[in-house]
Design an enzyme around this catalytic site. Structure first.
Site, short mmCIF file in Angstrom:
data_model
loop_
_atom_site.label_atom_id
_atom_site.label_comp_id
_atom_site.label_asym_id
_atom_site.label_seq_id
_atom_site.Cartn_x
_atom_site.Cartn_y
_atom_site.Cartn_z
N HIS A 64 1.60 -1.80 3.13
CA HIS A 64 1.98 -3.04 3.23
C HIS A 64 1.79 -4.06 2.10
CE1 HIS A 64 -2.41 -3.58 4.25
NE2 HIS A 64 -2.28 -4.73 3.55
N ASP A 109 -0.17 3.72 6.56
CA ASP A 109 -0.28 2.35 5.70
C ASP A 109 -0.73 3.02 4.10
OD1 ASP A 109 -0.33 0.02 4.56
OD2 ASP A 109 -2.08 -0.67 5.76
N SER A 203 -6.59 -5.15 0.45
CA SER A 203 -5.67 -4.50 0.97
C SER A 203 -5.42 -3.27 -0.40
CB SER A 203 -4.38 -4.84 1.25
OG SER A 203 -4.68 -5.56 2.45
#
Length: 257
Positions: A64, A109, A203
Site C-alpha cells: 500500500h 501487503d 507503513s
C-alpha cells in the site's frame, strides 16, 4: 476503526527541513544512530513510508506504499542534518503478489523494490538479513521510523524513533478487529496495555523480533497505541520463497496462497 499506517503530507518541502504530516512510532525514544543502517525512508505522491534494505539493490516495504514519483533515501538519521552516507535512489522495478492492487489488510501487503542503482555498504548503510526461522509468539520486537510521537496530533521528530513491543498471538488481533479471517499471513504485535505502537507513516518499515526481520508494518487501530489494539504486520518468513525467487530473476514467482 482501523488505519492503514500511511498518511498524506500537505506539501513536500526540501528534504533537509521537511516536516511530514504523517504519524510514526508512539511511545519510543530516538534510535541509536548506528542501529538502523537498513532503514529507508520512502516518499511518493505526497506520502511517506518506511522500508528495509535487504541487499545492495533491493528494498522490502508494504504494497500500500506504492505510488508515482517514488524516492528512496538510505543512510539517513536526521532529516535536517545531511551526512556523507545519505543516498537517494528511485525504483527500477517493483514487484507485488499478483498485482499492485491485489492486497488486503490481512494478506499480500508486501512490495519488493529493485533500486535503479545498487548502494555501497557504509557506516550508515547496510542490509538486514531475511529471517532464518519463523517468528515465535512472546518475542520482543523492535519497531522504528520517522513521524509523530503522539497518537492524537502531528508531533514530528527530526530523527527516527524506536520502541520495543511484543509478538502476540494472532487471536489477540482477531478479537480487536472484526473481519479478520481465522488464518492469515500477518503477525500481531504490540503492547496490550497500549502506549507503544507503530502508526501512520511507519507503513513498510521493519518489525525485528529477537534480532530477525520478521514483519512489515501494515495497519492497526486508529488512534494508534490504544489498549488491546495491536498492530498488524506482513509475515516476512511466509514470503521468503517469493522474495528469493524474484531476486534470483524468477519474475513468475508466486506468493503463498
Amino acid at each position: 476503526m482501523v488505519l492503514i499506517r500511511v498518511l498524506a503530507n500537505l506539501l513536500i518541502l526540501q528534504l533537509s527541513y521537511a516536516q511530514k504530516s504523517s504519524e510514526l512510532i508512539i511511545g519510543g525514544d530516538e534510535c541509536n544512530i548506528n542501529e538502523h543502517p537498513f532503514l529507508v525512508l520512502v516518499y511518493y505522491d505526497d506520502y511517506q513510508c518506511g522500508g528495509t534494505l535487504i541487499n545492495e539493490e533491493w528494498v522490502l516495504t508494504a504494497a500500500h506504499c506504492n505510488g508515482e514519483n517514488m524516492e528512496i533515501y538510505l543512510g539517513m538519521h536526521s532529516k535536517k542534518v545531511p551526512n556523507k552516507d545519505r543516498r537517494r535512489r528511485v525504483p527500477k522495478e517493483k514487484f507485488f503478489c499478483d498485482s499492485s492492487k491485489n492486497y488486503t489488510k490481512w494478506n499480500k501487503d508486501i512490495m519488493l523494490i529493485r533500486l535503479n542503482r545498487p548502494v555501497r555498504k557504509s557506516a550508515h548503510i547496510a542490509p538486514l538479513s531475511l529471517p532464518s526461522s519463523p517468528p515465535s509468539v512472546g518475542s520482543v520486537c523492535r519497531i522504528m521510523g520517522w513521524g509523530t510521537i503522539s497518537p492524537t496530533k502531528v508531533t514530528l521528530p527530526d530523527v527516527p524513533r524506536c520502541a520495543n513491543i511484543n509478538l502476540l498471538d494472532y487471536e489477540v488481533c482477531r478479537a480487536a478487529y472484526a473481519g479478520l479471517p481465522a488464518t492469515s499471513r500477518t503477525l500481531c504485535a504490540g503492547i496490550l496495555e497500549g502506549g507503544k505502537d507503530s502508526c501512520g507513516g511507519d507503513s513498510g518499515g521493519p518489525l525485528i523480533c529477537n534480532g530477525q526481520f520478521q514483519g512489515i508494518v501494515s495497519w492497526g487501530g486508529d488512534p494508534c497505541a490504544q489498549p488491546h489494539e495491536p498492530g498488524l504486520y506482513t509475515n516476512v518468513f511466509d514470503h521468503l520463497d517469493w522474495i528469493k525467487g524474484i531476486i534470483a530473476g524468477n519474475t513468475d514467482a508466486t506468493c503463498p496462497p
